[in-house]
Enzyme design. Sequence first.
Site, PDB file in Angstrom:
ATOM      1  N   LYS A  77      -7.772  -5.613  -6.876  1.00  0.00           N
ATOM      2  CA  LYS A  77      -7.525  -4.289  -6.300  1.00  0.00           C
ATOM      3  C   LYS A  77      -8.887  -3.679  -5.966  1.00  0.00           C
ATOM      4  O   LYS A  77      -9.860  -3.880  -6.717  1.00  0.00           O
ATOM      5  CB  LYS A  77      -6.786  -3.434  -7.335  1.00  0.00           C
ATOM      6  CG  LYS A  77      -6.428  -2.036  -6.872  1.00  0.00           C
ATOM      7  CD  LYS A  77      -5.584  -1.301  -7.909  1.00  0.00           C
ATOM      8  CE  LYS A  77      -5.195   0.094  -7.484  1.00  0.00           C
ATOM      9  NZ  LYS A  77      -4.341   0.789  -8.447  1.00  0.00           N
ATOM     10  N   SER A 152      -0.061   2.775  -6.913  1.00  0.00           N
ATOM     11  CA  SER A 152      -1.148   2.636  -5.982  1.00  0.00           C
ATOM     12  C   SER A 152      -1.598   1.190  -5.783  1.00  0.00           C
ATOM     13  O   SER A 152      -2.320   0.908  -4.827  1.00  0.00           O
ATOM     14  CB  SER A 152      -2.342   3.461  -6.459  1.00  0.00           C
ATOM     15  OG  SER A 152      -2.797   2.982  -7.709  1.00  0.00           O
ATOM     16  N   SER A 176       1.087   2.580 -11.644  1.00  0.00           N
ATOM     17  CA  SER A 176       0.624   1.930 -10.414  1.00  0.00           C
ATOM     18  C   SER A 176       0.620   0.408 -10.417  1.00  0.00           C
ATOM     19  O   SER A 176       0.358  -0.191  -9.371  1.00  0.00           O
ATOM     20  CB  SER A 176      -0.779   2.424 -10.069  1.00  0.00           C
ATOM     21  OG  SER A 176      -0.667   3.649  -9.402  1.00  0.00           O
TER      22      SER A 176
HETATM   23  N1  GLN Z   1       2.008   7.675  -8.962  1.00  0.00           N
HETATM   24  C1  GLN Z   1       1.099   8.083  -9.971  1.00  0.00           C
HETATM   25  C2  GLN Z   1       0.069   9.037  -9.394  1.00  0.00           C
HETATM   26  O1  GLN Z   1       0.061   9.226  -8.208  1.00  0.00           O
HETATM   27  C3  GLN Z   1       0.472   6.912 -10.635  1.00  0.00           C
HETATM   28  C4  GLN Z   1      -0.817   6.465 -10.082  1.00  0.00           C
HETATM   29  C5  GLN Z   1      -1.474   5.369 -10.873  1.00  0.00           C
HETATM   30  O2  GLN Z   1      -0.892   4.816 -11.803  1.00  0.00           O
HETATM   31  N2  GLN Z   1      -2.698   5.073 -10.504  1.00  0.00           N
HETATM   32  O3  GLN Z   1      -0.705   9.606 -10.103  1.00  0.00           O
END
Ligand code: GLN
Length: 491
Positions: A77, A152, A176
Amino acid sequence: MITPTDSLSDIKKGLDNKSFSCKELTKFFLDRIEKANKKINCFITVCRESALKEAEKADLKSNSVPSPFAGIPYANKDIFCTSQIRTTCGSKMLENFLPLYDAEIVRRAKNLGLIMLGKTNMDEFAMGSTNETSFFGAVKNPWDLTKVPGGSSGGSAAAVAAGLVPFATGSDTGGSIRQPAALCGITGLKPTYGRISRFGMIAFASSLDQAGFLTRNVEDCALCMEFLSGFDPKDSTSANIPKGDYSSELYAKLEGKKIGIPKEYFDGNLDSEIGHCLAEAKDIFSKLGCVLVDIELPNTEMAIAAYYIIAPAECSSNLARFDGVRYGFRSINSNDIDSLYKNTRNEGFGTEVKRRILIGTYALSSGYYDKYYEQAQRVRSVLKNDFNQAFKKVDVILGPTTPSTAFPLNKEARNDPTELYSSDLYTIPVNLAGLPAISIPAGFGKKELPIGMQLIGQAFNERVLLNVAHQFQLHSEWHYQIPKFNESCDE
Ligand code: GLN
């Protein structure tokens, strides 16, 4: 013969038997990436030349450290720093950023001779659930190119689902890894907070951020845990707690294992087709001799509110470093230091990141700190306690990963960000409590979109979590399903 959906052990066998060379293997995946990436946009950077060079070295066995996994391709990532390889975190702010060092997880992979094929697309600074906040454009879900892949770590999930790479790293602050794994029909593990070093992983919310893996199956997650997790003195939150032999425990019988079914996870918020798949999964566990135990996690509904104070608060502090002075983007429209800061941050960050910085700064400001941040931390303790109580009765907890299957890509129509926030309902409590959890494929909805099941484990007990998840995969076929899109990358 190499197939795009080979597991890590298939690939290792192929390399050991010399069915294919490492260069052939690497080229196979790189060629698929070249074809697919135009359509699904899951890679921000592809490292074709360096990967092929490393593969040649692996074939000649000239790596400095001999390792049983030398030569296996993977992707990172784009939140993990890679020395002298562009690391963007999905942001214009870091569009041309070349780190001076590798993140610890990348360093370990390099030492083992794993071959990095590239850096995957992601929501900007890991803030989002759709991948649409990326400066580099949204990723498309290989099961249906009109749908979101989740976020994400959507680039990593889509790349694995499309058979472009055998596994990829991800990060999980509020879901994410698990959410995109569920929406793309693959396996995604978020280990216990502190299990994998955060060194060199660009910080979003430091008390929640956790690195993990997106893979074809649970067995591959176990292997990744074996070679990439563990104590790192460079990260002060890294846990010095012995790791287990994750792979050998996968085969332990489940008889007598207690699986908790939280009533709050099966209420009206859950799509009925997901409820149906999870009912079938529960039957499989019952047949394997598990005892299903009704449990309560009574404060679940407060988790989202607490997270959306704590995460923005931490992000407002972490992202203060992007000021146009030290590294990253710098606005050219400034003539004094104040306007340099303002213009750089205004031009360099996208809307969602700015929104979170504003919320976080507000929540931490004097007069509001007690009202919001402290209160959210109290909720966090209460949620932790809910899990502690539940784990007195059960070994793992079963629930959905997401309230729905993949939904349409349509950034413009998403006026109310809190609607998206509410879809993190089942993943966020796990991060607030620092627990390990995995999402595994558990069926399909009516529109032929994958459904994920989440299993939550006790802190630092990934062994039992992986064991339970693996046994499910030994008795189900969902993780073998692949999107039709994959065929278009063979032509
Ligand atoms: N959807 C969550 C957010 O926008 C999780 C993001 C993540 O785990 N990096 O904060």
